[in-house]
Design a protein around this motif. Structure first.
Motif, PDB file in Angstrom:
ATOM      1  N   LEU A  92       0.875  -1.085   0.052  1.00 25.17           N
ATOM      2  CA  LEU A  92       0.030  -0.389  -0.339  1.00 25.17           C
ATOM      3  C   LEU A  92       1.210   0.865   0.156  1.00 25.17           C
ATOM      4  CD1 LEU A  92      -2.575  -1.660   2.738  1.00 25.17           C
ATOM      5  CD2 LEU A  92      -2.356  -1.479   0.656  1.00 25.17           C
ATOM      6  N   LEU A  93       1.459   1.796  -1.138  1.00 20.32           N
ATOM      7  CA  LEU A  93       2.077   3.198  -1.263  1.00 20.32           C
ATOM      8  C   LEU A  93       1.664   4.531  -0.580  1.00 20.32           C
ATOM      9  CD1 LEU A  93       3.595   1.490  -4.821  1.00 20.32           C
ATOM     10  CD2 LEU A  93       4.737   0.981  -2.482  1.00 20.32           C
ATOM     11  N   SER A  94       0.338   4.469  -0.834  1.00 19.73           N
ATOM     12  CA  SER A  94      -0.173   5.414  -0.370  1.00 19.73           C
ATOM     13  C   SER A  94      -0.235   6.009   0.197  1.00 19.73           C
ATOM     14  CB  SER A  94      -1.346   5.784  -1.731  1.00 19.73           C
ATOM     15  OG  SER A  94      -2.630   4.523  -0.398  1.00 19.73           O
ATOM     16  N   VAL A  95      -0.171   5.137   1.158  1.00 23.13           N
ATOM     17  CA  VAL A  95      -0.461   5.515   3.045  1.00 23.13           C
ATOM     18  C   VAL A  95       0.415   4.640   3.695  1.00 23.13           C
ATOM     19  CG1 VAL A  95      -2.669   3.929   2.992  1.00 23.13           C
ATOM     20  CG2 VAL A  95      -1.894   5.608   5.022  1.00 23.13           C
ATOM     21  N   VAL A  96       1.058   4.576   4.709  1.00 24.19           N
ATOM     22  CA  VAL A  96       1.993   3.835   5.872  1.00 24.19           C
ATOM     23  C   VAL A  96       0.978   3.216   6.424  1.00 24.19           C
ATOM     24  CG1 VAL A  96       3.443   3.105   7.221  1.00 24.19           C
ATOM     25  CG2 VAL A  96       3.593   4.984   5.471  1.00 24.19           C
ATOM     26  N   THR A  97       0.971   1.575   6.745  1.00 21.42           N
ATOM     27  CA  THR A  97      -0.082   1.140   7.011  1.00 21.42           C
ATOM     28  C   THR A  97       0.046   0.060   8.155  1.00 21.42           C
ATOM     29  OG1 THR A  97      -1.978   1.364   5.029  1.00 21.42           O
ATOM     30  CG2 THR A  97      -2.538  -0.990   6.527  1.00 21.42           C
ATOM     31  N   GLU A  98       0.263   0.248   9.219  1.00 23.87           N
ATOM     32  CA  GLU A  98       0.709  -1.357   9.686  1.00 23.87           C
ATOM     33  C   GLU A  98      -0.532  -2.121  10.406  1.00 23.87           C
ATOM     34  OE1 GLU A  98       2.621   1.035  12.719  1.00 23.87           O
ATOM     35  OE2 GLU A  98       4.533   0.665  11.574  1.00 23.87           O
ATOM     36  N   ARG A  99      -0.130  -3.819  10.685  1.00 25.22           N
ATOM     37  CA  ARG A  99      -1.005  -4.545  10.781  1.00 25.22           C
ATOM     38  C   ARG A  99      -1.123  -5.496  12.099  1.00 25.22           C
ATOM     39  NH1 ARG A  99      -4.160  -8.828   7.432  1.00 25.22           N
ATOM     40  NH2 ARG A  99      -5.416  -6.927   6.916  1.00 25.22           N
ATOM     41  N   ASP A 100      -1.510  -5.638  12.942  1.00 24.44           N
ATOM     42  CA  ASP A 100      -0.705  -5.640  14.590  1.00 24.44           C
ATOM     43  C   ASP A 100      -2.070  -7.526  14.508  1.00 24.44           C
ATOM     44  OD1 ASP A 100      -0.127  -4.910  17.439  1.00 24.44           O
ATOM     45  OD2 ASP A 100      -1.721  -5.740  17.577  1.00 24.44           O
ATOM     46  N   ARG A 101      -0.984  -8.727  15.215  1.00 22.63           N
ATOM     47  CA  ARG A 101      -2.469  -9.438  15.231  1.00 22.63           C
ATOM     48  C   ARG A 101      -1.808 -10.024  16.476  1.00 22.63           C
ATOM     49  NH1 ARG A 101      -1.561 -13.106  10.061  1.00 22.63           N
ATOM     50  NH2 ARG A 101       1.005 -13.171  10.797  1.00 22.63           N
ATOM     51  N   ASN A 102      -2.482 -10.496  17.365  1.00 18.42           N
ATOM     52  CA  ASN A 102      -2.531 -11.090  18.484  1.00 18.42           C
ATOM     53  C   ASN A 102      -3.090 -12.754  18.678  1.00 18.42           C
ATOM     54  OD1 ASN A 102      -1.307  -8.566  20.343  1.00 18.42           O
ATOM     55  ND2 ASN A 102      -2.879  -8.365  19.253  1.00 18.42           N
ATOM     56  N   ARG A 103      -2.766 -13.605  19.064  1.00 17.09           N
ATOM     57  CA  ARG A 103      -3.624 -14.515  19.242  1.00 17.09           C
ATOM     58  C   ARG A 103      -3.047 -15.322  20.868  1.00 17.09           C
ATOM     59  NH1 ARG A 103      -3.583 -20.417  15.389  1.00 17.09           N
ATOM     60  NH2 ARG A 103      -4.897 -21.242  16.946  1.00 17.09           N
ATOM     61  N   TYR A 104      -4.520 -15.598  21.591  1.00 19.30           N
ATOM     62  CA  TYR A 104      -4.539 -16.256  22.695  1.00 19.30           C
ATOM     63  C   TYR A 104      -4.593 -17.467  22.493  1.00 19.30           C
ATOM     64  CZ  TYR A 104      -4.276 -11.299  24.491  1.00 19.30           C
ATOM     65  OH  TYR A 104      -3.521 -10.125  24.452  1.00 19.30           O
ATOM     66  N   SER A 105      -4.175 -18.301  23.620  1.00 15.09           N
ATOM     67  CA  SER A 105      -4.526 -19.871  23.127  1.00 15.09           C
ATOM     68  C   SER A 105      -4.319 -20.529  24.782  1.00 15.09           C
ATOM     69  CB  SER A 105      -4.378 -20.339  22.952  1.00 15.09           C
ATOM     70  OG  SER A 105      -3.977 -20.329  21.105  1.00 15.09           O
ATOM     71  N   SER A 130      -7.010 -11.913  17.536  1.00 14.23           N
ATOM     72  CA  SER A 130      -7.726 -10.210  16.635  1.00 14.23           C
ATOM     73  C   SER A 130      -6.551 -10.026  16.077  1.00 14.23           C
ATOM     74  CB  SER A 130      -7.700  -9.675  17.992  1.00 14.23           C
ATOM     75  OG  SER A 130      -6.055  -9.548  18.431  1.00 14.23           O
ATOM     76  N   VAL A 131      -7.181  -8.474  15.447  1.00 17.36           N
ATOM     77  CA  VAL A 131      -6.361  -8.342  13.586  1.00 17.36           C
ATOM     78  C   VAL A 131      -6.822  -7.106  13.945  1.00 17.36           C
ATOM     79  CG1 VAL A 131      -5.317  -8.006  11.951  1.00 17.36           C
ATOM     80  CG2 VAL A 131      -6.221 -10.654  12.791  1.00 17.36           C
ATOM     81  N   THR A 132      -5.669  -5.996  13.792  1.00 13.93           N
ATOM     82  CA  THR A 132      -6.077  -4.032  13.703  1.00 13.93           C
ATOM     83  C   THR A 132      -5.305  -3.785  13.127  1.00 13.93           C
ATOM     84  OG1 THR A 132      -6.099  -4.128  16.082  1.00 13.93           O
ATOM     85  CG2 THR A 132      -6.446  -2.760  15.398  1.00 13.93           C
ATOM     86  N   ASP A 133      -5.492  -2.822  11.519  1.00 13.39           N
ATOM     87  CA  ASP A 133      -5.166  -2.374  10.880  1.00 13.39           C
ATOM     88  C   ASP A 133      -5.028  -0.838  10.671  1.00 13.39           C
ATOM     89  OD1 ASP A 133      -5.022  -4.609   9.368  1.00 13.39           O
ATOM     90  OD2 ASP A 133      -6.204  -4.461   7.710  1.00 13.39           O
ATOM     91  N   ALA A 134      -4.164  -0.612  11.060  1.00 14.93           N
ATOM     92  CA  ALA A 134      -4.014   1.089  11.258  1.00 14.93           C
ATOM     93  C   ALA A 134      -3.212   2.013  10.563  1.00 14.93           C
ATOM     94  CB  ALA A 134      -3.387   1.524  12.765  1.00 14.93           C
ATOM     95  N   ALA A 135      -3.793   2.949   9.797  1.00 15.72           N
ATOM     96  CA  ALA A 135      -2.959   3.859   8.815  1.00 15.72           C
ATOM     97  C   ALA A 135      -3.419   5.207   9.011  1.00 15.72           C
ATOM     98  CB  ALA A 135      -3.742   3.871   7.880  1.00 15.72           C
ATOM     99  N   GLY A 136      -2.726   5.422  10.330  1.00 12.26           N
ATOM    100  CA  GLY A 136      -2.676   7.356  11.000  1.00 12.26           C
ATOM    101  C   GLY A 136      -3.541   6.954  12.248  1.00 12.26           C
ATOM    102  N   GLY A 137      -5.010   6.569  12.216  1.00  7.76           N
ATOM    103  CA  GLY A 137      -5.356   6.047  13.293  1.00  7.76           C
ATOM    104  C   GLY A 137      -6.140   3.876  12.649  1.00  7.76           C
ATOM    105  N   VAL A 138      -6.593   3.844  13.679  1.00  6.74           N
ATOM    106  CA  VAL A 138      -6.947   2.818  13.591  1.00  6.74           C
ATOM    107  C   VAL A 138      -8.327   2.504  12.384  1.00  6.74           C
ATOM    108  CG1 VAL A 138      -8.608   0.424  14.859  1.00  6.74           C
ATOM    109  CG2 VAL A 138      -6.733   1.803  16.222  1.00  6.74           C
ATOM    110  N   ASP A 139      -8.179   2.285  11.701  1.00  3.78           N
ATOM    111  CA  ASP A 139      -8.968   1.428  10.650  1.00  3.78           C
ATOM    112  C   ASP A 139     -10.103   0.601  10.533  1.00  3.78           C
ATOM    113  OD1 ASP A 139      -6.657   2.999   7.676  1.00  3.78           O
ATOM    114  OD2 ASP A 139      -7.709   4.026   8.745  1.00  3.78           O
ATOM    115  N   SER A 140      -9.748  -0.151  11.096  1.00  4.80           N
ATOM    116  CA  SER A 140     -10.255  -1.540  10.969  1.00  4.80           C
ATOM    117  C   SER A 140      -9.913  -2.576  12.599  1.00  4.80           C
ATOM    118  CB  SER A 140     -10.593  -2.208   9.773  1.00  4.80           C
ATOM    119  OG  SER A 140      -9.634  -3.456   9.483  1.00  4.80           O
TER     120      SER A 140
END
Length: 194
Positions: A92-105, A130-140
């Motif tokens: 995603l070149l137009s905006v810096v996007t980061e993904r954060d994932r957590n798994r508890y078992s 859980s999955v969180t995508d952020a591009a400047g803020g929390v997108d989803s």
């Protein structure tokens, strides 16, 4: 006899990649406790491709003896595990996007040690992902919770051996909108002539 077992390893690679992992185990004739953990990171091969991951988990097992004619001797177990990773999404070149994932078992259960005669097994488990995508803020953000339960009883009646089992599993989706959360029930029954 050595009760402790310990191992560790590390790695270094291109693009600022480093990693490490360790394992520790302590056991006796009646119980065992083990844990693993690890960490890895990289700067990535291109812009916004850096990432890191972390994992730690443990498992406990114990042999339990009773004077109960039904339970007799059984194995008790429990385990926990946590995994986290975060990374950029370089496509995603137009905006810096980061993904954060957590798994508890989580898991726990018991099972008969003697696999002849009356045999009982029971276990419960759950995964929370859980999955969180952020591009400047929390997108989803989305979280999936998946519990499961297993139970089985096997025994003898004269020249016959009966087998019965039950399994329940479900997935609960926490997301915007109105997602469907399915559940599955499984029943097993069988009779063997010997």
């Amino acid at each position: 006899e050595m009760h402790w077992r310990v191992s560790a390893e590390g790695s270094v690679g291109r693009f600022g990649t480093i990693g490490m992992r360790a394992y520790v185990d302590y056991h006796t004739q009646r119980w065992n406790l083990s844990t693993t953990g690890g960490y890895r990171r990289t700067d990535g091969h291109t812009a916004n491709s850096e990432g890191d991951e972390f994992q730690i988990g443990g498992r406990y097992t114990s042999l339990v003896s009773t004077d109960n004619e039904i339970l007799k001797n059984f194995r008790l177990s429990g385990d926990l595990d946590y995994r986290h990773d975060a990374f950029g999404m370089p496509g995603l070149l137009s905006v810096v996007t980061e993904r954060d994932r957590n798994r508890y078992s989580f898991g726990a259960g018991f099972s008969s040690i003697r696999r002849a005669g009356l045999v009982m097994d029971f276990s419960v488990a759950a995964d929370i992902f859980s999955v969180t995508d952020a591009a400047g803020g929390v997108d989803s953000a989305v979280t999936v919770t998946s519990p499961a339960l297993d139970a089985s009883v096997t025994g003898d009646i004269g020249n016959y051996r009966f087998i019965s089992g039950f399994r329940y599993e479900s997935s609960s989706l926490d997301y915007s909108g109105n997602p469907v959360s399915p559940s599955l029930y499984t029943l097993l029954g069988a009779l063997q002539w010997r």
